[in-house]
Enzyme design. Structure first.
Site, PDB file in Angstrom:
ATOM      1  N   HIS B 187     -10.219 -12.150 111.836  1.00  0.00           N
ATOM      2  CA  HIS B 187      -9.618 -11.078 111.157  1.00  0.00           C
ATOM      3  C   HIS B 187      -8.532 -11.681 110.271  1.00  0.00           C
ATOM      4  CE1 HIS B 187      -7.380  -6.959 110.747  1.00  0.00           C
ATOM      5  NE2 HIS B 187      -6.558  -7.780 110.646  1.00  0.00           N
ATOM      6  N   CYS B 188      -8.512 -11.569 108.999  1.00  0.00           N
ATOM      7  CA  CYS B 188      -7.564 -12.130 108.137  1.00  0.00           C
ATOM      8  C   CYS B 188      -6.428 -11.307 107.742  1.00  0.00           C
ATOM      9  CB  CYS B 188      -8.460 -12.557 107.020  1.00  0.00           C
ATOM     10  SG  CYS B 188      -7.315 -13.682 105.556  1.00  0.00           S
ATOM     11  N   PRO B 189      -5.200 -11.610 108.135  1.00  0.00           N
ATOM     12  CA  PRO B 189      -3.936 -10.805 107.826  1.00  0.00           C
ATOM     13  C   PRO B 189      -3.626 -11.186 106.158  1.00  0.00           C
ATOM     14  CG  PRO B 189      -3.449 -12.928 109.060  1.00  0.00           C
ATOM     15  CD  PRO B 189      -4.930 -12.894 108.946  1.00  0.00           C
ATOM     16  N   GLY B 192      -5.942  -8.594 105.055  1.00  0.00           N
ATOM     17  CA  GLY B 192      -5.600  -7.158 105.564  1.00  0.00           C
ATOM     18  C   GLY B 192      -6.797  -6.574 106.143  1.00  0.00           C
ATOM     19  N   ASN B 193      -7.971  -7.275 106.424  1.00  0.00           N
ATOM     20  CA  ASN B 193      -8.979  -6.627 107.089  1.00  0.00           C
ATOM     21  C   ASN B 193      -9.804  -7.557 107.867  1.00  0.00           C
ATOM     22  OD1 ASN B 193     -11.062  -4.677 107.317  1.00  0.00           O
ATOM     23  ND2 ASN B 193     -11.708  -5.004 105.304  1.00  0.00           N
TER      24      ASN B 193
END
Lengths: 144, 464
Positions: B187-189, B192-193
């Site tokens: 999950h890549c901040p 954002g997804n």
């Protein structure tokens, strides 16, 4: 009273049960369904017919996910156009999914509905299962 | 007398229907809902379901802001000088890279990463049955795994309690988005997804193009300052003339390390057909030593692995965000609970007090109209009769039970709607009992099924 009878008559056959044919992961993450014939369908359907349906579905999904020149070309083209091409073009996978939907509808009409069964397109279940709905047989002579 | 009572109910029920007709028309006017509106995960949807984002957009605005600001400064302050002294292609290349970066970023952020829809209640019940029969005796579910063979290698599939299914291989449940994602990478901040099967190629092209962009800007800014200071000025003077360059330099300097590192890491992952998740967990690390990596998904050829991951066929989104919720399909969240109906039905086959029945009908109809869309207008089936029976039987419990009954009845139907209006629409068959099969361990349910099944007979016989 007559009303109540007609109300009953108008009712569609009730769902007796559902059978789920799970995915077969033995060759990896490609979309394949198990061809094992479920015991609940033994009274309604031929083993060969069932296996043929599932095998055809598996072949169609394999065609959708096939890695080859055409799919690579599509991928590269998409990459070069910064993936904007997907906004206007239908992918190969989507085309095959439509073919699958037509096939399932066809099978339902010809083979499964006359036997009181209904195949649900796996895409509606997230490609997890093939759902076979078994309807109660309300025809004369069969119990309920 | 009973006869009379029955017939009295019928027209009364119908005459109650001004209310129900109102609620019907209300419900009909209420637009059919799209599936994204009832999506159980923690995602946010925009543009009527076309765009999907995680609940917390993380630092996506920061990422976008940094990229836009840096490029803006570059085009405004460095390009004029460089165009003059070098070539026009500099802003052109910069522009192309910028467009690539931004489109990849937006595609990564707004694309469904490969979310698996949750299992329908029937499926969940079926799986539970299979597990129960295969040996776990306690009802409280123990951690469940299933072992399968993939390319002659044993892989354990875990059961996801939230989504109620065995996770396919390489699928993982993201707690931030509360979804199972296929080929879950991470999950890549920044984006954002989640990054999963469907948007991994966008993510990869984002980081690659960003590496090129940052390196390009870094190089151009260095060239700019060097050229300026070469023209007889000192370095400090050159910097003073173009302060924006220093800002860009700092941003690019710090980004380059992380972005280039990330690109290198992901290139390795792509070449060996691994996900970040698998790499971190060491799922396929050569503990056995014999096979090179033990990764059953690898094609053992770098080129094939790359082609498959990046240029393979684009799988479709499985969650069908923009489809319409079928009127009789259970909303997963609402139908999870067990049905409380059985206790009432068992008490009340015999007692039908017409007055209270009518009152209860009206109350139920009113309460049903409070449920926006939970109880869509529909054709009555046998269940309404049972609901009447139950509600008539338990008027005292009624403040909570009709609404509860309503929401729980929803899976099978529009029960509270006037039961006797025979609108002769054909029912969709699978709508009849899906939720009854849900909690199969509960013995009272089988009674309910029986009662339901026989309801017309029971009800009508009594009244006759």
């Amino acid at each position: 009273m007559a009303e109540t009878h007609s109300l009953q008559d108008l009712q569609q056959p009730a769902v007796s049960s559902k059978v789920f044919i799970q995915r077969d992961y033995s060759s990896g993450t490609i979309c394949r369904f198990q061809t094992k014939f479920p015991s609940e369908l033994e009274s309604r359907l031929d083993k060969q017919q069932f296996e043929e349906t599932i095998q055809t579905l598996n072949n169609l999904y394999a065609e959708a996910e096939k890695l080859g020149g055409k799919s690579y070309l599509e991928g590269c083209l998409a990459c070069l156009t910064a993936y904007t091409i997907f906004l206007c073009m239908e992918t190969h996978y989507e085309k095959v999914l439509k073919k699958i939907a037509r096939y399932i509808k066809d099978q339902n009409e010809k083979i499964y509905a006359p036997r009181g069964l209904l195949l649900t397109d796996p895409i509606e279940r997230g490609l997890r299962v093939v759902e076979v709905t078994i309807f109660e047989d309300r025809s004369i002579g069969s119990g309920r | 007398m009973k006869n009379c009572e029955y017939q009295q109910i019928d027209p009364r029920a119908l005459s109650v229907s001004p209310l129900s007709v109102q609620s019907h028309t209300e419900k009909k006017e209420q637009r059919p809902r799209r599936k994204w509106e009832v999506f159980p995960g923690k995602n946010r949807f925009f543009c009527d379901g076309r765009i999907i984002l995680a609940r917390q957009s993380g630092v996506l605005p920061l990422t976008l802001g940094l990229i836009v600001v840096t490029c803006g400064l570059f085009f405004a302050f460095d390009c004029p000088f460089l165009v003059e002294h070098l070539t026009i292609f500099i802003p052109v290349i910069g522009g192309v890279l910028f467009v690539f970066v931004v489109t990849s970023l937006l595609r990564t952020s707004f694309t469904d990463p490969g979310i698996l829809p949750r299992a329908t209640p029937d499926e969940a019940a079926d799986i539970e049955r299979q597990i129960d029969t295969s040996g776990s005796s306690t009802y409280r579910p123990p951690p469940r795994t299933k072992e399968i063979l993939i390319n002659q290698q044993v892989v354990k599939l875990k059961y996801c309690f939230t989504c109620k299914m065995f996770r396919p291989p390489r699928t993982s449940h993201c707690s931030l988005c509360d979804n199972c994602v296929e080929r879950f990478d991470h999950h890549c901040p920044w984006v954002g997804n989640c990054v999963g099967k469907r948007n991994y190629r966008f993510f990869y092209s984002f980081i690659i193009s960003l590496s090129f962009l940052t390196s390009f800007i870094f190089g151009c800014v260095i060239t700019h300052i060097t050229l300026r200071s070469q023209a007889g000025k000192s370095l400090v003077q050159a910097i003073q003339e173009s302060p924006a360059s220093i800002v860009e330099l700092v941003i690019c300097f710090f980004s380059i390390w992380s972005i280039l590192g990330l690109s290198g890491f992901h290139t390795y992952l792509v070449a060996s057909n691994l996900t970040t998740n698998e790499d971190i967990k060491g799922s396929w690390s050569s503990k056995r030593g014999a096979e090179e990596s033990g990764n059953p998904y690898s094609y053992n050829s770098i080129i094939t692995n790359c082609c498959v991951t990046l240029c393979g066929p684009m799988p479709p989104s499985l969650i069908d965000r923009r489809g319409f919720v079928p009127p009789d399909e259970a909303i997963p969240a609402a139908s999870v609970s067990e049905i409380e109906l059985p206790p009432f039905t068992t008490k009340n086959d015999a007692n039908m007090c017409t007055q209270s029945t009518k009152d209860v009908l009206e109350r139920m109809i009113r309460s049903s109209s409070d449920f926006n869309g939970l109880c869509p207008p529909g054709t009555p089936k046998t269940t309404p009769l049972v609901l009447d029976v139950s509600s008539a039987a338990a008027p005292t419990a009624e403040p909570s039970s009709p609404p509860a009954g309503c929401s729980r009845q929803h899976p099978h139907r529009h029960a509270p709607c006037p039961p006797f209006s025979r609108s002769n629409k054909s029912d969709s068959l699978h709508s009849i009992n899906p939720a009854f099969r849900l909690a199969s361990p509960s013995p009272s349910l089988s009674r309910t099924t029986l009662i339901l099944g026989d309801a017309p007979d029971i009800g009508f016989n009594q009244l006759h």
